[in-house]
Design a protein around this motif. Sequence first.
Motif, short mmCIF file in Angstrom:
data_model
loop_
_atom_site.label_atom_id
_atom_site.label_comp_id
_atom_site.label_asym_id
_atom_site.label_seq_id
_atom_site.Cartn_x
_atom_site.Cartn_y
_atom_site.Cartn_z
N ARG A 197 3.39 5.55 -10.51
CA ARG A 197 2.48 5.09 -9.46
C ARG A 197 3.18 4.32 -8.36
N GLY A 198 4.22 3.59 -8.70
CA GLY A 198 4.93 2.82 -7.68
C GLY A 198 5.72 3.67 -6.71
N LEU A 199 5.95 4.94 -7.06
CA LEU A 199 6.74 5.84 -6.21
C LEU A 199 5.88 6.84 -5.44
N CYS A 200 4.61 6.96 -5.81
CA CYS A 200 3.73 7.93 -5.13
C CYS A 200 3.27 7.36 -3.79
N VAL A 201 3.39 8.18 -2.73
CA VAL A 201 3.11 7.72 -1.37
C VAL A 201 2.22 8.73 -0.66
N MET A 202 1.23 8.23 0.06
CA MET A 202 0.38 9.08 0.91
C MET A 202 0.62 8.74 2.38
#
Length: 262
Positions: free
Chosen positions: A167-172
Amino acid sequence: MEEKIRHLLNTRVTTDQIRTYFNQQEFFSRCSFYIEIKGKDLETQTTRSVPVQNLDPQRLMRVKFDAKTQVRVQLAYQTELLKKLVRSREDIAVIADKIHQGYVVGEEDDIDRKMSELEDTAAEFENSLLLGSVHNRHKLIFEANGVVVVPRLTLELKLKKPVIFERGLCVMLLNVAYLHWKIEEQEQDEPGEEFQIQYKVQDPEIHDASNRSINCGLYRAAIIPNLVPGKLYEFTINRVNSGDLVYSKWTDTIWLTTSPDC
């Protein structure tokens, strides 16, 4: 007797140990379960994996159904063992408290039996985390007029650890998502393993809000393009289903919002 009970509760079946059991059972229930079929050649005495494509598909389907039932029973059994473990520990702790207060709590043999049952239940739970053979009642390989040497098959259950988003690496961004994931408690993927991401926009006013999917290889990262700015999206990830999959109930899910189009 009180000292004997306290020793059991503070060394073998502690509250921390029971908490560990609950965590192990939760992790076990989030794994995917597969059937591994190996054949021993009766002439050469060599053992090798048998691809599911080489087996009778109808009979294999029945075997997989039986294996799925076996996994479900094992998961339910773990849940019942944990309930029994908690109840038994609480009962024995109450007995120790009453002894400390000077009450007569029953025969020593009966207390020893309850302590033994508590230890046996803990051992049963630990054994329930092991995967064993699949019970097979079907011939999975055709015998062609009796001239083909059919290997003796062994069927085993194996598990793969759950896939989860990092989750800390997922970016929108405005109209694209950069997603990363990992295998829980596992550093490297298995060779040839594929993953599938499904996603959909959470907006009933958008005409095409159905699930879309993308298959990914071993890089543990994916780019999802052509998203709508300023919208909430649901993403799920799991392994691509294969012919040897028996049971997989849990899927990791995240919700992310694209940047607004200013």
